[in-house]
Write an enzyme that holds these catalytic residues in place. Sequence first.
Site, PDB file in Angstrom:
ATOM      1  N   GLY A   1     -26.645   0.819   0.386  1.00  0.00           N
ATOM      2  CA  GLY A   1     -25.666   1.453  -0.512  1.00  0.00           C
ATOM      3  C   GLY A   1     -25.756   0.886  -1.913  1.00  0.00           C
ATOM      4  O   GLY A   1     -25.244  -0.197  -2.187  1.00  0.00           O
ATOM      5  N   VAL A   2     -26.450   1.618  -2.772  1.00  0.00           N
ATOM      6  CA  VAL A   2     -26.600   1.134  -4.154  1.00  0.00           C
ATOM      7  C   VAL A   2     -25.793   2.028  -5.096  1.00  0.00           C
ATOM      8  O   VAL A   2     -26.318   2.617  -6.033  1.00  0.00           O
ATOM      9  CB  VAL A   2     -28.088   1.021  -4.577  1.00  0.00           C
ATOM     10  CG1 VAL A   2     -28.673  -0.271  -4.048  1.00  0.00           C
ATOM     11  CG2 VAL A   2     -28.905   2.218  -4.099  1.00  0.00           C
ATOM     12  N   GLY A   3     -24.502   2.123  -4.802  1.00  0.00           N
ATOM     13  CA  GLY A   3     -23.587   2.879  -5.660  1.00  0.00           C
ATOM     14  C   GLY A   3     -23.084   1.986  -6.772  1.00  0.00           C
ATOM     15  O   GLY A   3     -23.806   1.111  -7.277  1.00  0.00           O
TER      16      GLY A   3
ATOM     17  N   VAL B   1     -21.029  -0.544  -6.911  1.00  0.00           N
ATOM     18  CA  VAL B   1     -21.051  -1.995  -6.703  1.00  0.00           C
ATOM     19  C   VAL B   1     -22.447  -2.470  -6.270  1.00  0.00           C
ATOM     20  O   VAL B   1     -23.017  -3.384  -6.866  1.00  0.00           O
ATOM     21  CB  VAL B   1     -20.000  -2.447  -5.664  1.00  0.00           C
ATOM     22  CG1 VAL B   1     -19.982  -3.962  -5.578  1.00  0.00           C
ATOM     23  CG2 VAL B   1     -18.618  -1.939  -6.019  1.00  0.00           C
TER      24      VAL B   1
ATOM     25  N   LYS C   1       0.867  -1.190   0.000  1.00  0.00           N
ATOM     26  CA  LYS C   1       0.000   0.000   0.000  1.00  0.00           C
ATOM     27  C   LYS C   1       0.895   1.230   0.000  1.00  0.00           C
ATOM     28  O   LYS C   1       2.043   1.167   0.459  1.00  0.00           O
ATOM     29  CB  LYS C   1      -0.862  -0.002   1.271  1.00  0.00           C
ATOM     30  CG  LYS C   1      -2.124   0.817   1.168  1.00  0.00           C
ATOM     31  CD  LYS C   1      -3.248   0.020   0.557  1.00  0.00           C
ATOM     32  CE  LYS C   1      -4.470   0.901   0.329  1.00  0.00           C
ATOM     33  NZ  LYS C   1      -5.576   0.163  -0.276  1.00  0.00           N
TER      34      LYS C   1
HETATM   35  P1  NAD Z   1     -19.923   4.164  -4.279  1.00  0.00           P
HETATM   36  O1  NAD Z   1     -19.419   5.445  -3.699  1.00  0.00           O
HETATM   37  O2  NAD Z   1     -20.146   4.071  -5.752  1.00  0.00           O
HETATM   38  O3  NAD Z   1     -21.297   3.757  -3.576  1.00  0.00           O
HETATM   39  C1  NAD Z   1     -21.511   3.854  -2.210  1.00  0.00           C
HETATM   40  C2  NAD Z   1     -22.992   4.134  -2.001  1.00  0.00           C
HETATM   41  O4  NAD Z   1     -23.248   4.119  -0.606  1.00  0.00           O
HETATM   42  C3  NAD Z   1     -23.433   5.498  -2.540  1.00  0.00           C
HETATM   43  O5  NAD Z   1     -24.624   5.360  -3.299  1.00  0.00           O
HETATM   44  C4  NAD Z   1     -23.644   6.315  -1.269  1.00  0.00           C
HETATM   45  O6  NAD Z   1     -24.677   7.283  -1.413  1.00  0.00           O
HETATM   46  C5  NAD Z   1     -24.036   5.254  -0.275  1.00  0.00           C
HETATM   47  N1  NAD Z   1     -23.732   5.610   1.120  1.00  0.00           N
HETATM   48  C6  NAD Z   1     -22.635   6.243   1.608  1.00  0.00           C
HETATM   49  N2  NAD Z   1     -22.740   6.383   2.948  1.00  0.00           N
HETATM   50  C7  NAD Z   1     -23.917   5.809   3.301  1.00  0.00           C
HETATM   51  C8  NAD Z   1     -24.575   5.639   4.529  1.00  0.00           C
HETATM   52  N3  NAD Z   1     -24.057   6.121   5.660  1.00  0.00           N
HETATM   53  N4  NAD Z   1     -25.761   5.012   4.533  1.00  0.00           N
HETATM   54  C9  NAD Z   1     -26.307   4.538   3.377  1.00  0.00           C
HETATM   55  N5  NAD Z   1     -25.732   4.688   2.162  1.00  0.00           N
HETATM   56  C10 NAD Z   1     -24.566   5.328   2.139  1.00  0.00           C
HETATM   57  O7  NAD Z   1     -18.893   3.050  -3.770  1.00  0.00           O
HETATM   58  P2  NAD Z   1     -18.673   1.581  -4.343  1.00  0.00           P
HETATM   59  O8  NAD Z   1     -17.562   1.607  -5.305  1.00  0.00           O
HETATM   60  O9  NAD Z   1     -19.998   1.022  -4.739  1.00  0.00           O
HETATM   61  O10 NAD Z   1     -18.134   0.847  -3.039  1.00  0.00           O
HETATM   62  C11 NAD Z   1     -18.994   0.530  -1.973  1.00  0.00           C
HETATM   63  C12 NAD Z   1     -18.192  -0.046  -0.828  1.00  0.00           C
HETATM   64  O11 NAD Z   1     -17.494  -1.211  -1.287  1.00  0.00           O
HETATM   65  C13 NAD Z   1     -17.093   0.867  -0.271  1.00  0.00           C
HETATM   66  O12 NAD Z   1     -16.984   0.611   1.117  1.00  0.00           O
HETATM   67  C14 NAD Z   1     -15.844   0.401  -0.984  1.00  0.00           C
HETATM   68  O13 NAD Z   1     -14.681   0.678  -0.234  1.00  0.00           O
HETATM   69  C15 NAD Z   1     -16.092  -1.091  -1.066  1.00  0.00           C
HETATM   70  N6  NAD Z   1     -15.391  -1.759  -2.164  1.00  0.00           N
HETATM   71  C16 NAD Z   1     -15.563  -1.333  -3.436  1.00  0.00           C
HETATM   72  C17 NAD Z   1     -14.896  -1.974  -4.476  1.00  0.00           C
HETATM   73  C18 NAD Z   1     -15.055  -1.529  -5.898  1.00  0.00           C
HETATM   74  O14 NAD Z   1     -14.633  -2.266  -6.818  1.00  0.00           O
HETATM   75  N7  NAD Z   1     -15.644  -0.391  -6.162  1.00  0.00           N
HETATM   76  C19 NAD Z   1     -14.055  -3.075  -4.194  1.00  0.00           C
HETATM   77  C20 NAD Z   1     -13.915  -3.510  -2.873  1.00  0.00           C
HETATM   78  C21 NAD Z   1     -14.598  -2.833  -1.863  1.00  0.00           C
END
Ligand code: NAD
Length: 355
Positions: A178-180, A182, A79
């Site tokens: 959390g429907v971002g 992923v 890292k």
């Molecule tokens: P993202 O930012 O696209 O989506 C996160 C979603 O969570 C958003 O829609 C946001 O509005 C919502 N959110 C944030 N805080 C919240 C809360 N307190 N309550 C409810 N909803 C909330 O992120 P992502 O890329 O979808 O990643 C989601 C999680 O997965 C993160 O913790 C990230 O570290 C982890 N992760 C992601 C990946 C990847 O490939 N993107 C890989 C491993 C782990």
Amino acid sequence: MQISEIRVDGYEKVVRCKDPASGLHALIAVHDTTLGPALGGMRMLPYANEEEALFDVLRLSKGMTYKSAVADTGLGGGKSVILGDAKLKSPALFKAMGAFVDSLGGKYITAEDMNIGVADLELVRSATKWVTGLSRDAGGSGNPSPYTARGAFHGMRAVMEEAFGSPSFKGRRVLIQGVGAVGGRLAELLKEAGAHVIICDINEARVAELSKKHGYESVADATHLDVACDVYSPCARGATINDTTIPKLKCKAIAGVANNQLHEPRHGDILRQKGILYAPDYVINAGGIINVSFELLPGGYDEAKAVAKIDRVYDNLVQVFQIAREQKVSTHIAADRLAERRIAAGKTPAATTKK
Ligand code: NAD
């Protein structure tokens, strides 16, 4: 540019870079390269001091060793952290960071993490080839999120099997927080497989849009734990499994992609005592890193091969659950034991790592 070593027990190499010309102050930690070069993201944060940055980089690099070992990427764990406010980004800073990464000769390979974007990595790339996660156009594997979602979906099949005796999602209630990038894709995959999907997010507009488009049930984020479900899937942020939330849980299993879901390791033990199956976060969310690892193959990134391996997140979870059953330990401990077993196997002369 001054590069100096910081000796830390249990870590192969920890280095500091100070470059007055660009203002760079950064640390790279290489935790373990038994299974391959140490891959892990680069983050930029306004740490209060170097001690705080060191704590972060050590913790995260060790986590990457375990994650890659269980995911069987043929990589080790590392890292890097840049100390500073992301508002102070400059091309000179990232070119200097590239030279710093390059000084390790490929022992450490970098990628995106907090406050680092593809544009920053392209600047890093101008000074070193040891960069992953660039766009498809730049020869990289692109956005990891759909691959993380795919891996999580297959991991959830193992969860269903362990918790309900069948990998089928038909009629199962899955609550996603959390429907971002992923969570949004995971919801689609689950719906296609016949699950009843319930979503919540602090972004209410997104919830409304997705519910309308896909017919999901939705719930306000503030009250989502009142909803009874088969599987609860935290896909938003870390530490959501804690002393306050555990008594409220109305699920048989927890399987989501958010990093560091357990507020403390003991919360994994409490889940076990309560009969709630926990899919360790770093095992089920490894699809993205598995995808990135295929950039490092001799012929370059190959999506078909990557996807075949991402689907094996299922097998990794089956093994974790088996260890947990046999050794009568919580699943988060079982995951660490699986990682340690693979690293130990990698230390034997006959060991080979195949993609
Ligand atoms: P993202 O930012 O696209 O989506 C996160 C979603 O969570 C958003 O829609 C946001 O509005 C919502 N959110 C944030 N805080 C919240 C809360 N307190 N309550 C409810 N909803 C909330 O992120 P992502 O890329 O979808 O990643 C989601 C999680 O997965 C993160 O913790 C990230 O570290 C982890 N992760 C992601 C990946 C990847 O490939 N993107 C890989 C491993 C782990």
